[in-house]
Design a protein around this motif. Structure first.
Motif, short mmCIF file in Angstrom:
data_model
loop_
_atom_site.label_atom_id
_atom_site.label_comp_id
_atom_site.label_asym_id
_atom_site.label_seq_id
_atom_site.Cartn_x
_atom_site.Cartn_y
_atom_site.Cartn_z
N GLU A 171 9.99 -50.41 -12.96
CA GLU A 171 10.82 -51.53 -13.41
C GLU A 171 10.53 -53.07 -12.97
O GLU A 171 11.23 -53.85 -12.79
CB GLU A 171 12.37 -51.18 -12.92
CG GLU A 171 12.88 -49.95 -13.38
CD GLU A 171 13.29 -49.96 -15.16
OE1 GLU A 171 12.87 -51.10 -15.67
OE2 GLU A 171 13.53 -49.06 -15.62
N ASN A 177 11.82 -56.03 -14.93
CA ASN A 177 13.32 -56.19 -15.37
C ASN A 177 13.90 -56.22 -14.04
O ASN A 177 15.22 -56.73 -13.99
CB ASN A 177 13.66 -55.07 -16.05
CG ASN A 177 12.97 -54.93 -17.40
OD1 ASN A 177 12.82 -55.81 -18.32
ND2 ASN A 177 12.41 -53.67 -17.79
N ASP A 204 17.06 -51.72 -15.73
CA ASP A 204 16.63 -52.70 -16.78
C ASP A 204 18.01 -53.36 -17.34
O ASP A 204 17.76 -54.06 -18.27
CB ASP A 204 15.54 -52.30 -17.91
CG ASP A 204 16.27 -51.04 -18.79
OD1 ASP A 204 17.35 -50.66 -18.26
OD2 ASP A 204 15.46 -50.67 -19.61
#
Length: 415
Positions: free
Chosen positions: A61, A64, A139
């Motif tokens: 991730e 994000n 996210d």
């Protein structure tokens, strides 16, 4: 009327019947509860409010996670602990999480080898101190008041085990993204409202959810061998006697696939997860003490039959075109009437759901045009994924860890 006529009528009539059920249930939910809830509602918390731990499982991730945690830092809830679990990410997620701890004092970071989202959630639960456990994806962007809205349900009733929030699609640069925006309102949101009225919720949205910690511990947390941990935890909480509620004010902005390949893989996973849960818990849900599940089970079984009947009709139509034969599919006045009714009900369903959801997001009606493509794209997609998913679920080995891969989140289209 022969068997082919019956299959034809069922295939056309089933969506109309279910659309009517969802519309009536959704309207009742809105009129009975939702319209009476203040929006936005002022939230004032004192020291008596419960401690909340937010679990943030992360896998690759890095693109994000900073944005997600920056929004979590500004939540309008005073007693919030954040636990991010890095589930063996192969990118810079772990390093970013460690650096974010310097600016977010209530953030705790855990690291583990890649064992799947359910395992990461269990790891976070072991370290959590909150009475209420909130879960979002790595996210996702959580609305600043969402936690408070969900916590309110646990304070209202001790029977509440889980609360599912209201995911909103933020990737809308392609036709697929725009159609999903309408789908989450007119299909997913309306269904959750109706299921709440009729007694049982098929699934808590894993991207934004909250649980009573004691209820989670009573069922030993998340199962690590189910392809969709959110459907599994929803069924087990309700089989244990708990109540799952829907909170439409708990908004959470999510990234969704914007390619057909990414969308197909996502929906195949969802369909397989639903089939796995059905197959594993069927013998338990048919018992008298779980009779609340019976309408939900019946609807699921009929929906699977519908997918196979729709496939049969499609193949029959293609066969008649290929060999220039007269179609074996019933084409009488009744079928024409049913098809017309389905079109009208679909329009009513979109109108009702957009009218309700425009309370939380202005401009929803701009997505109405794209929703005319929903039956063509998504009904065929759902039919194909269910047909493939049921045998996949039946063959999947019990006890095998359900690890994850990075999905298509539409970032290449995200502005």
């Amino acid at each position: 009327m022969n068997i082919l006529d019956a299959i034809s009528i069922f295939t056309y009539a089933y969506p109309s019947v279910m659309a009517t059920i969802w519309i009536c249930g959704g309207l009742y939910f809105y009129l009975h509860w939702e319209r009476k809830q203040a929006w936005p509602a002022p939230q004032i918390w004192d020291e008596a409010c419960p401690n909340v731990t937010l679990l943030l499982p992360c896998y690759n991730e890095a693109a994000n996670i900073r944005e997600t945690i920056e929004h979590l830092k500004h939540q309008n809830y005073p007693k919030l602990e954040i636990i991010a679990i890095n589930d063996g990410s192969r990118d810079a997620t772990g390093e970013l999480l460690e650096s974010l701890k310097l600016t977010c004092p209530n953030l705790k970071v855990l690291h583990q080898s890649n064992q799947g989202k359910a395992s990461a959630l269990n790891h976070g639960l072991e370290e959590a101190t909150g009475e209420i456990i909130v879960g979002i994806d790595g996210d996702a962007i959580l609305d600043y008041d969402a936690i408070g809205y969900m916590v309110g349900h646990f304070l209202q009733s001790s029977n509440v085990s889980g609360v599912t929030g209201n995911p909103r699609v933020r990737t809308r640069s392609t036709v697929i993204g725009k159609i999903q925006t309408g789908e989450f309102s007119s299909i997913i949101g309306l269904i959750k409202r109706a299921q709440r009225i009729y007694g049982m919720v098929f699934t808590i949205s894993g991207v934004v959810c909250a649980f009573r910690r004691s209820a989670l511990e009573a069922i030993d947390g998340w199962n690590t061998d189910m392809i969709t941990e959110d459907i599994d935890i929803s069924w087990r909480l309700q089989m244990a006697g708990g109540q799952v509620r829907y909170e439409p004010r708990a908004l959470c902005w999510v990234l969704m696939p914007e390619t057909l390949r990414g969308l197909f893989r996502q929906r195949l996973r969802w369909a397989q997860g639903g089939a796995e849960v059905f197959l594993r818990y069927f013998t338990r849900t048919v018992r008298w003490q779980n009779r609340r599940f019976w309408p939900l089970m019946l609807e699921y079984m009929v929906s699977v039959v519908w997918c196979y009947s729709a496939l049969f009709m499609l193949l029959s139509w293609l066969f008649s075109l290929a060999f220039l034969t007269s179609s074996a599919i019933y084409s009488g006045t009744l079928l024409t009437y049913i098809a017309s009714t389905l079109i009208i009900l679909s329009f009513i369903q979109f109108t009702v759901s957009f009218a309700i959801d425009s309370r939380y997001e202005r401009g929803m009606l701009r997505c109405a045009y794209w929703c005319v493509w929903y039956p063509l794209i998504y009904w065929l997609l759902n039919m194909a994924t269910v047909v493939l998913a049921v045998p996949k679920a039946a063959k999947r080995q019990k006890g095998r860890l359900a690890t994850w891969t990075s999905p298509d989140r539409g970032e290449i289209f995200h502005e």
